[in-house]
Design a protein around this motif. Structure first.
Motif: not given
Length: 327
Positions: A165, A184, A161-163, A171, A151, A156-159
């Motif tokens: 999660e 968000g 969020e994945k971290s 994170s 990230y 990229d915010d998805k990374w």
């Protein structure tokens, strides 16, 4: 930035994994103690004191010590010196992604200005690609920390969020802060508040002290003062300097808004512990303002007991830290 595609890059990443683990395993007890103490001092905003300790382990080849040495030099000198770059490069070539990211962000390298860069110098873009590739490889193996670093490289915010999660407590905390700041998309404000609370709770329960205070504050807003007291104490017990000051101050209040039991001896002890933070952070000034006010209500015997308790606390709890973000 793209994921790993070439076998040569994969080979390099595997090599730096091996070299990093090997370097860390070879530290002697004295070198490991110096590294540990150096990082402790750095996290107390004592970059000058941290440098000689970190240098011992950095010279022994430890990549984490090399990164923190680079940070201490850069922080103390206020800019990216050649010495800091050298320390970051040594760590980066052993697979330290934090160092790669630092080097990728250095667009105005001093050697470029002076026109004396070494022939082996990598451009910031090269370090950025190396950081992205290395983070991708480690993320693919399930490293939640690497997902966070991905990230930081890509934005990229998805990374992030994945971290979160996958349980990386920093994170979870960081994403909660971002949501609080308006990042968000949420249909209702209540959904945003729920997301923030869930992230802070997960991070706090995972052991991240900054999140403990944040989650405690959320509970206080819901009039759950028992929860507020619990997480303030937990954060203080984890060594978070801000929490130690807060918890100690609450114990010194004769009429506590949040239900803390008045305990001037423990209050004085906790505040006294903070006197070692004579670097940055302004903590000593706050303590020196509070202690006279508190001691005026105490007997000589109580102050003596508090002094002994302060020593016991320091011996039985983690080192004080401001827990600054690593990047």
């Amino acid at each position: 930035m793209r994921y790993l595609k070439s076998s040569s890059t994969l080979f390099f990443v595997l090599c730096v994994f091996f070299c990093s683990a090997r370097a860390q395993a070879e530290l002697s007890q004295d070198e490991l103690a110096a590294k540990t103490r150096g990082i402790e001092l750095y996290n107390q905003y004592k970059a000058i004191s941290a440098r000689p300790k970190l240098k011992i382990a950095a010279d022994a080849g430890d990549p984490e010590a090399q990164y923190y040495l680079g940070e201490a030099i850069r922080t103390n000198d206020k800019y990216m010196t050649a010495e800091a770059v050298s320390s970051y490069e040594a760590a980066a070539l052993q697979g330290d992604i934090y160092s790669m990211i630092r080097l990728a962000g250095e667009k105005n390298d001093l050697c470029v200005v002076m026109k004396n860069c070494s022939k082996t110098r990598k451009e910031p873009g090269e370090w950025g690609k190396m950081a992205s590739d290395t983070a991708s490889a480690r993320a693919a193996e399930g490293s939640a920390e690497a997902m966070y670093l991905k990230y930081r490289v890509t934005g990229d915010d998805k990374w992030l969020e994945k971290s979160a999660e996958n349980g990386y407590v920093f994170s979870q905390y960081f994403l909660g802060i971002m949501y609080r700041q308006g990042h968000g998309h949420f249909l209702l404000p209540s959904r945003r508040a729920e997301a923030i609370e869930g992230l802070m709770k997960a991070s706090a329960e995972g052991g991240y002290p900054k999140a403990m205070l944040e989650y405690g504050a959320i509970l206080a807003e819901k009039n759950d003062y028992q929860g507020f007291r619990y997480w303030n104490k937990k954060a203080a017990e984890a060594g978070y300097a801000i929490a130690v000051f807060g918890y100690g101050s609450y114990l010194g209040e004769e009429k506590s808004e949040f239900g803390f039991t008045y305990d001037p001896i423990n209050s004085y002890a906790l505040l006294s512990v903070l006197l070692e933070l004579d670097g940055g952070g302004g903590m000593v000034d706050l303590v020196n303002f509070k202690l006279p006010e508190l001691s005026a209500k105490m007997t000589t015997e109580q102050i003596s007991q508090a002094t002994e308790l302060a020593k016991k606390w320091a011996d039985t709890h983690p080192p004080l830290s401001f827990f600054p973000d690593k990047l």
